[in-house]
Design an enzyme around this catalytic site. Structure first.
Site, mmCIF file in Angstrom:
data_model
loop_
_atom_site.group_PDB
_atom_site.id
_atom_site.type_symbol
_atom_site.label_atom_id
_atom_site.label_comp_id
_atom_site.label_asym_id
_atom_site.label_seq_id
_atom_site.Cartn_x
_atom_site.Cartn_y
_atom_site.Cartn_z
ATOM 1 C CE LYS A 141 -4.033 51.729 61.856
ATOM 2 N NZ LYS A 141 -4.233 50.542 61.092
HETATM 3 C C1 E4P Z 1 -2.746 50.442 58.203
HETATM 4 O O1 E4P Z 1 -2.545 51.080 59.162
HETATM 5 C C2 E4P Z 1 -4.240 50.677 57.220
HETATM 6 O O2 E4P Z 1 -5.252 50.418 58.277
HETATM 7 C C3 E4P Z 1 -4.052 49.946 56.269
HETATM 8 O O3 E4P Z 1 -2.956 49.764 55.724
HETATM 9 C C4 E4P Z 1 -5.294 50.102 54.942
HETATM 10 O O4 E4P Z 1 -4.827 49.492 54.128
HETATM 11 P P1 E4P Z 1 -6.260 49.091 52.905
HETATM 12 O O5 E4P Z 1 -6.651 50.534 52.340
HETATM 13 O O6 E4P Z 1 -5.477 48.449 51.907
HETATM 14 O O7 E4P Z 1 -7.206 48.625 53.608
#
Ligand code: E4P
Length: 232
Positions: free
Chosen positions: A86
């Protein structure tokens, strides 16, 4: 639409996998901190997650620069066959994504908030692009509209030759859109209706998706009537 689980909790992943719908997992530094994760345990923790699910497990780099992202990304990709690295949508992140994709490493570009960012991610060779829905809603903007724009825009083009794994995904061949920052079942509904390939969903939200008051009430009525049958 596939479901990924948006968590670093081994317990949550194990339970949700038993429900049969989890096609992958996404983590981020916040989610790892939330389970009390320590730096020295991070790689082992990712390995444990990778052993629990067959599909891709997103593990995020934390370096701000391309060289650091590349080093972290290569190390993460070496942990298991199903790691997706990521990488945040920055210029350094795009350069790291291009280099990782050239090495055949799957990248999930994260913190995506616009159509141009999503196209850049796809052209850089990202296998997954993650627009954040809930964080738009947090600032009184329409996250689903932004997600829909990205799904439609990527669907106009073929990115298969840009990515590491040939073709995949009905939208924007070669890249899949992960609806991220999902906060409630309505986000899940809307993500499916606008054609997101994947929704990455927190454990609590996935649980709520299985619940409907008419199901609960209907089951209570069946149970009550079955008691009558047994006593008749
Ligand atoms: C997933 O890839 C993201 O990092 C995550 O969904 C972020 O979610 P949030 O905005 O609730 O922190």
């Amino acid at each position: 639409m596939k479901f990924f689980l948006d968590t670093a909790s081994l317990e949550e992943i194990s339970e949700a996998v038993s429900w049969g719908a989890v096609a992958g997992v996404t983590t981020n530094p916040t989610l790892y901190a939330r389970v009390g994760g320590k730096l020295q345990d991070f790689e082992q923790h990712i390995k444990k997650i990778c052993a629990l699910v067959k599909g891709p497990v997103s593990a995020e780099v934390t370096a701000p620069d391309t060289a650091g992202m590349l080093a972290e990304g290569r190390a993460l990709a070496s942990l298991a066959d199903n790691v997706a690295v990521k990488v945040p949508l920055t210029l350094d992140g795009l350069a790291a994504t291009r280099a990782l994709a050239n090495e055949g490493i799957e990248v999930n570009m994260t913190l995506v908030f616009s159509v141009p960012q999503a196209i850049l991610a796809a052209r850089a060779g990202a296998r997954y692009v993650s627009p954040f829905v809930g964080r738009f809603d947090d600032i009184a903007e329409d996250g689903i509209e932004q997600l829909s724009n990205i799904v439609m825009a990527l669907g106009n083009y073929d990115f298969a030759e840009d990515g590491p794994r040939g073709t995949s995904g009905p939208h924007g061949r070669g890249v899949e859109v992960i609806a991220a920052s999902i906060r409630n079942p309505n986000h899940v509904t809307q993500a499916a209706l606008v054609g997101a390939d994947i929704a990455t969903v927190p454990f609590g939200v996935l649980k709520k998706c299985a619940v409907h008051p008419l199901t609960t009430n209907g089951l209570a009525a069946f149970e009550a009537d079955w008691e009558k049958v047994k006593q008749a």
